[in-house]
Design a protein around this motif. Structure first.
Motif, PDB file in Angstrom:
ATOM      1  N   ILE A  47       0.871  -1.182   0.000  1.00 21.49           N
ATOM      2  CA  ILE A  47       0.000   0.000   0.000  1.00 21.49           C
ATOM      3  C   ILE A  47       0.902   1.224   0.000  1.00 21.49           C
ATOM      4  N   ASN A  48       0.630   2.146  -0.886  1.00 25.40           N
ATOM      5  CA  ASN A  48       1.364   3.406  -0.916  1.00 25.40           C
ATOM      6  C   ASN A  48       0.373   4.558  -0.750  1.00 25.40           C
ATOM      7  N   VAL A  49       0.770   5.539   0.057  1.00 29.01           N
ATOM      8  CA  VAL A  49      -0.025   6.740   0.241  1.00 29.01           C
ATOM      9  C   VAL A  49       0.860   7.940  -0.099  1.00 29.01           C
ATOM     10  N   SER A  50       0.545   8.602  -1.170  1.00 30.75           N
ATOM     11  CA  SER A  50       1.306   9.787  -1.558  1.00 30.75           C
ATOM     12  C   SER A  50       0.776  11.011  -0.811  1.00 30.75           C
ATOM     13  N   HIS A  51       1.680  11.884  -0.435  1.00 25.46           N
ATOM     14  CA  HIS A  51       1.267  13.092   0.270  1.00 25.46           C
ATOM     15  C   HIS A  51       0.578  14.044  -0.715  1.00 25.46           C
ATOM     16  N   PRO A  52      -0.558  14.621  -0.345  1.00 26.30           N
ATOM     17  CA  PRO A  52      -1.322  15.431  -1.307  1.00 26.30           C
ATOM     18  C   PRO A  52      -0.598  16.693  -1.778  1.00 26.30           C
ATOM     19  N   HIS A  53       0.321  17.206  -0.972  1.00 24.11           N
ATOM     20  CA  HIS A  53       0.991  18.455  -1.343  1.00 24.11           C
ATOM     21  C   HIS A  53       2.432  18.231  -1.796  1.00 24.11           C
ATOM     22  N   TYR A  54       3.196  17.445  -1.030  1.00 30.40           N
ATOM     23  CA  TYR A  54       4.579  17.189  -1.438  1.00 30.40           C
ATOM     24  C   TYR A  54       4.642  16.536  -2.817  1.00 30.40           C
ATOM     25  N   SER A  55       3.699  15.657  -3.102  1.00 32.54           N
ATOM     26  CA  SER A  55       3.725  14.941  -4.382  1.00 32.54           C
ATOM     27  C   SER A  55       3.469  15.869  -5.568  1.00 32.54           C
ATOM     28  N   GLU A  56       2.875  17.042  -5.303  1.00 37.96           N
ATOM     29  CA  GLU A  56       2.625  18.018  -6.369  1.00 37.96           C
ATOM     30  C   GLU A  56       3.756  19.041  -6.493  1.00 37.96           C
ATOM     31  N   LEU A  57       4.710  18.951  -5.583  1.00 44.40           N
ATOM     32  CA  LEU A  57       5.783  19.940  -5.523  1.00 44.40           C
ATOM     33  C   LEU A  57       6.953  19.483  -6.394  1.00 44.40           C
ATOM     34  N   LYS A  58       7.256  20.232  -7.422  1.00 49.54           N
ATOM     35  CA  LYS A  58       8.346  19.865  -8.326  1.00 49.54           C
ATOM     36  C   LYS A  58       9.676  19.925  -7.582  1.00 49.54           C
ATOM     37  N   GLY A  59      10.420  18.806  -7.630  1.00 47.63           N
ATOM     38  CA  GLY A  59      11.725  18.761  -6.990  1.00 47.63           C
ATOM     39  C   GLY A  59      11.686  18.668  -5.482  1.00 47.63           C
ATOM     40  N   ALA A  60      10.600  18.175  -4.924  1.00 49.29           N
ATOM     41  CA  ALA A  60      10.501  18.041  -3.468  1.00 49.29           C
ATOM     42  C   ALA A  60      11.578  17.091  -2.955  1.00 49.29           C
ATOM     43  N   PRO A  61      12.150  17.344  -1.766  1.00 51.58           N
ATOM     44  CA  PRO A  61      13.102  16.394  -1.186  1.00 51.58           C
ATOM     45  C   PRO A  61      12.496  14.991  -1.141  1.00 51.58           C
ATOM     46  N   TYR A  62      13.289  14.018  -1.555  1.00 48.50           N
ATOM     47  CA  TYR A  62      12.731  12.669  -1.770  1.00 48.50           C
ATOM     48  C   TYR A  62      12.121  12.072  -0.507  1.00 48.50           C
ATOM     49  N   GLN A  63      12.663  12.449   0.676  1.00 46.52           N
ATOM     50  CA  GLN A  63      12.156  11.818   1.893  1.00 46.52           C
ATOM     51  C   GLN A  63      10.707  12.157   2.180  1.00 46.52           C
ATOM     52  N   TYR A  64      10.219  13.287   1.622  1.00 47.21           N
ATOM     53  CA  TYR A  64       8.829  13.655   1.840  1.00 47.21           C
ATOM     54  C   TYR A  64       7.873  12.911   0.904  1.00 47.21           C
ATOM     55  N   LEU A  65       8.430  12.151  -0.009  1.00 46.77           N
ATOM     56  CA  LEU A  65       7.612  11.356  -0.930  1.00 46.77           C
ATOM     57  C   LEU A  65       7.583   9.883  -0.527  1.00 46.77           C
TER      58      LEU A  65
END
Length: 599
Positions: free
Chosen positions: A342-360
């Motif tokens: 099961i994977n749950v993507s964060h609603p905001h970090y996942s939309e952020l271009k170039g977000a630090p990988y740990q937040y994904l």
């Protein structure tokens, strides 16, 4: 609670100096291997002068693959024109900072990681007193907690994010049983995937039991929600307290995520900290959970795209096995698959271009088949990491296995290479597919203390494929190809060359040589013989033997310490850091084969 008694028990002057000496020897050896420091040979000593004019000297024996065995009891530093024993690993780090071009920012963070590592080493020294003879009788899950971490990375128990209380509660060397906390996640946020024969309801019923499933449904109904709209998934207690509440408050407020309760099963954390073996029922799945702590090179999360595809990768690997008689019937290789996720993507970090990988990588679960379900009568699994373990009395774990097996060291090592190499080579040569068979991912199955079979795990992070147009890979869909790392020939070869030979076997060889169990050349000759025996068995793959060449005179040197200390540092990039490439490593297998051919 301040844990004053625990602090005092661990941090004793004599023990602190001992673990510093051991770490300092490791730092010297690995930084020499990675060409970060270049001591001069002066008579019987190696002498290093740092940029701040401090001098270190030590004795070391050269090993194959440009490696060194540094004798920790010989390490000295010049103070007031007198050589004195050195017992301060952190001081050494600051002394070489300018030599290796390490920034002060990186050095500052690294001091913290090294101190965390030293504290853990001091705990192991004080509390892990079992002999190697005793360890050979331990169960697989318990044996993992006796290990001391990555043999190559010097900051191997950094665990940035843990407080001292977290360390005492969650570190694998504590060997504390735990229960997993469960949450419900709305299906609009989550992706569930599984192998074809396993559906969600069957998985959860098996993991929780019908009574607890019903209890969880009732919790959701109390919020006025429909249980059919949610997935149940376990999370790590530390992750819930330190990451999930803080990063998913909107979803908690809107009941898109609903906390449930602890499960009833007891688990034991393994060396990776985030993987758990079920002790209540050893045949139930092992569970892998994200923990957003920085340990070794990366944050220990679960990469979203690989978590989603994990069951598909398992199906790919198992399909190869099921249709290959050599793997299935001769090698009888064991492949504990990641059968659901099961994977749950964060609603905001996942939309952020170039977000630090740990937040994904913060919220997900992977269920892996239990190794226990694959064992035959009398078989016992151990991770390869155990084979370079040495007990407090200086006796190697592998020596105890050899003695109990009735074989001599030469016979045992021949059987060892004849067990582990053929399936790894076959996946590579025949199918252009490689695992990362380092000491934690690779499981040796013993029978009567002798090597019998190989098991390989962790496909979500470490299955990679060739970029060559192999017909065996033609059927892979584009989704799989986009997620799996596709590597050129040497890159793919490196997963075995560096992942197994450099990252594990050179330490195992050193243990055997240092304890007069075997000559170094004989050890590596048996590896060369195992590779050649495989190649003679499958002559139709000759062109691929040249493509994935383990007998080249040199290969690119991959560096793990250099990556953190010089190249990557502690940046928050959008991708996980990978091993640094720096120079070449002389390949002992090439030299051994050349000698054999000229005799």
């Amino acid at each position: 609670m301040l844990y004053l008694n625990e602090t005092e028990a661990i941090l004793q002057k004599e023990a602190w100096e001992k673990v510093n000496r051991s770490l300092l020897a490791k730092m010297l050896a690995e930084y020499m291997y990675e060409d970060m420091i270049h001591p001069e040979k002066v008579n019987e000593y190696y002498v290093l002068t740092t940029q701040n004019e401090r001098k270190y000297r030590f004795k070391a024996e050269k090993r194959y693959f440009d490696s060194y065995d540094v004798k920790e009891e010989t390490i000295e530093v010049m103070e007031k024109n007198v050589w004195r024993p050195e017992v301060n690993a952190i001081r050494f780090l600051t002394d070489i900072q300018e030599n290796i071009g390490m920034s002060s920012e990186t050095a500052g963070h690294l001091i913290k990681e090294l101190n965390h590592t030293l504290i853990a080493d001091a705990y192991l020294l004080a509390h892990h007193v079992k002999t190697s003879d005793q360890l050979t009788e331990l169960d697989y899950a318990e044996l993992e907690g006796e290990m001391s971490g990555h043999p190559w990375i010097t900051y191997n128990k950094g665990r940035i994010g843990f407080g001292f209380d977290d360390y005492l509660k969650y570190a694998p060397e504590m060997q504390r049983e735990t229960k997993l906390f469960w949450i419900a996640v709305h299906r609009g946020l989550a992706q569930f995937q599984s192998v074809s024969e396993l559906h969600y309801d069957k998985l959860i019923a098996n993991e929780l039991g019908e009574e607890m499933v019903q209890n969880f449904r009732e919790v959701i109904q109390k919020y006025g929600k429909s249980p059919q709209e949610y997935y149940f998934m376990p999370v790590h207690e530390w992750q819930w307290l330190n990451v999930l509440v803080q990063n998913f408050p909107e979803d908690l407020a809107n009941q898109k995520i609903i906390p449930l309760d602890e499960g009833t099963d007891h688990y034991l954390p393994q060396q990776s900290i985030r993987t758990f073996v079920n002790l209540t029922n050893r045949y139930k799945h092992h569970v892998k959970l994200p923990m957003s702590i920085l340990n070794t090179l990366v944050y220990r999360g679960l990469p979203s795209e690989r978590t989603v595809i994990a069951p598909q990768v398992t199906a790919f690997v198992k399909d190869i096995f099921e249709n290959d008689s050599f793997l299935k019937e001769e090698c009888e290789v064991v492949l504990p698959g990641e059968v659901a996720s099961i994977n749950v993507s964060h609603p905001h970090y996942s939309e952020l271009k170039g977000a630090p990988y740990q937040y994904l990588e913060m919220l997900g679960t992977i269920w892996r088949e239990s190794i226990y379900g694959y064992l035959k009568e009398g078989e016992k699994p151990i991770t390869l990491a155990a084979l370079h373990h040495v007990d407090p009395d200086g006796k190697p774990f592998v020596q105890s296995l050899i003695e109990k097996s009735g074989l001599n060291a030469d016979e045992w090592i021949k059987q060892f290479f004849g067990t582990i190499m053929p399936p790894l080579l076959h996946f590579l040569y025949q199918y252009g597919t490689v695992f990362s068979p380092h000491g934690q991912n690779t499981i040796l199955i013993l029978k009567d203390y002798k090597p019998a079979r190989l098991a390989v795990k962790d496909y979500v992070d470490d299955v990679n494929i060739s970029d060559q147009p192999f017909p065996e890979l033609a059927g892979l869909d584009e989704n799989m190809k986009s997620v799996l790392r596709s590597e050129p020939p040497e890159g793919l070869t490196q997963f075995i060359f560096t992942g197994l030979f450099i990252c594990h076997l050179r330490y195992m060889a050193n243990v055997l040589v240092t304890n007069d169990l075997m000559e170094e050349k004989d050890f590596w000759s048996h590896l060369a013989e195992a590779i050649q025996a495989y190649q003679e068995k499958f002559p139709h793959l000759e062109e691929r033997f040249k493509l994935f060449d383990f007998f080249k005179a040199e290969l690119t040197k991959l560096c793990l310490n250099r990556n953190r200390m010089v190249d990557y540092g502690y940046g928050d990039g959008d991708d996980r850091p990978h091993a640094s490439e720096f120079g070449k490593v002389r390949n002992a297998l090439h030299d051994i084969r050349q000698e054999t051919m000229t005799i």
